[in-house]
Enzyme design. Sequence first.
Site, PDB file in Angstrom:
ATOM      1  N   GLU A 123       1.121   3.670   2.223  1.00 38.45           N
ATOM      2  CA  GLU A 123       1.644   4.053   3.505  1.00 38.45           C
ATOM      3  C   GLU A 123       2.669   2.880   3.658  1.00 38.45           C
ATOM      4  O   GLU A 123       3.917   3.487   4.312  1.00 38.45           O
ATOM      5  CB  GLU A 123       0.528   3.913   4.377  1.00 38.45           C
ATOM      6  CG  GLU A 123      -0.281   5.061   4.243  1.00 38.45           C
ATOM      7  CD  GLU A 123      -1.632   4.706   3.216  1.00 38.45           C
ATOM      8  OE1 GLU A 123      -2.608   5.407   3.411  1.00 38.45           O
ATOM      9  OE2 GLU A 123      -1.485   3.750   2.664  1.00 38.45           O
ATOM     10  N   CYS A 159      -6.362   2.712   5.192  1.00 41.44           N
ATOM     11  CA  CYS A 159      -7.293   1.483   5.563  1.00 41.44           C
ATOM     12  C   CYS A 159      -6.902   0.926   6.730  1.00 41.44           C
ATOM     13  O   CYS A 159      -5.768   1.549   7.395  1.00 41.44           O
ATOM     14  CB  CYS A 159      -6.793   0.415   4.450  1.00 41.44           C
ATOM     15  SG  CYS A 159      -5.243  -0.288   4.409  1.00 41.44           S
ATOM     16  N   CYS A 168      -3.043  -0.071   7.136  1.00 37.56           N
ATOM     17  CA  CYS A 168      -2.116   1.023   7.050  1.00 37.56           C
ATOM     18  C   CYS A 168      -2.345   1.996   8.465  1.00 37.56           C
ATOM     19  O   CYS A 168      -1.531   2.357   9.187  1.00 37.56           O
ATOM     20  CB  CYS A 168      -2.299   1.821   6.156  1.00 37.56           C
ATOM     21  SG  CYS A 168      -1.639   1.213   4.444  1.00 37.56           S
ATOM     22  N   HIS A 187       0.990  -0.884  -0.055  1.00 40.59           N
ATOM     23  CA  HIS A 187       0.084  -0.025  -0.136  1.00 40.59           C
ATOM     24  C   HIS A 187       0.934   1.286   0.128  1.00 40.59           C
ATOM     25  O   HIS A 187       2.129   1.213   0.291  1.00 40.59           O
ATOM     26  CB  HIS A 187      -0.946   0.103   1.255  1.00 40.59           C
ATOM     27  CG  HIS A 187      -1.782  -0.971   1.328  1.00 40.59           C
ATOM     28  ND1 HIS A 187      -3.275  -0.945   1.871  1.00 40.59           N
ATOM     29  CD2 HIS A 187      -1.997  -2.440   0.789  1.00 40.59           C
ATOM     30  CE1 HIS A 187      -3.737  -1.951   1.661  1.00 40.59           C
ATOM     31  NE2 HIS A 187      -3.159  -2.726   0.947  1.00 40.59           N
ATOM     32  N   SER A 207      -7.719   8.414   3.179  1.00 42.72           N
ATOM     33  CA  SER A 207      -7.913   7.700   4.593  1.00 42.72           C
ATOM     34  C   SER A 207      -7.267   6.468   4.684  1.00 42.72           C
ATOM     35  O   SER A 207      -7.541   5.708   3.773  1.00 42.72           O
ATOM     36  CB  SER A 207      -9.287   7.839   5.254  1.00 42.72           C
ATOM     37  OG  SER A 207      -9.493   7.168   6.049  1.00 42.72           O
TER      38      SER A 207
END
Length: 141
Positions: A50, A75, A78, A48, A73
Amino acid sequence: MLSTAYDEAIIGLREGGIPIGAALFTRDATLLGAGHNRRVQEGDASVHAETDAFRKAGRRRDYPECVMVTTLSPCWYCSGLVRQFNIGAVVIGESMNFHGGHDWLRELGVEIIILDDPGCTEVLGTFIHQHPELWNEDIGL
């Protein structure tokens, strides 16, 4: 700082992936690492935005003094990363296309700033409209 994450999202989109970008900074805005969602490009569900930025930042001892900046935002996966390493703040480009775990992080004392950035909302919203099956896979539907 958001422009760094946004630029990463655009790189991901150009690579044929999901346009989500992130960057880890110190509180004084020194860039530590930037990345983007590369699940499609690498065939790896764990990459991901992040986590990519976090990995590129290298090992640190001062995570509470760091700021994770992300175009979307985070998940639960993350959000767990932020919690596990006690990252002190998360700046979120938008939470309209997806409302992740930022309320939970706020309850745990993480500083949360949501910018409602139109560019972040537009690029991911367009992608979701054009590729709903890929988006649903990304969020675990």
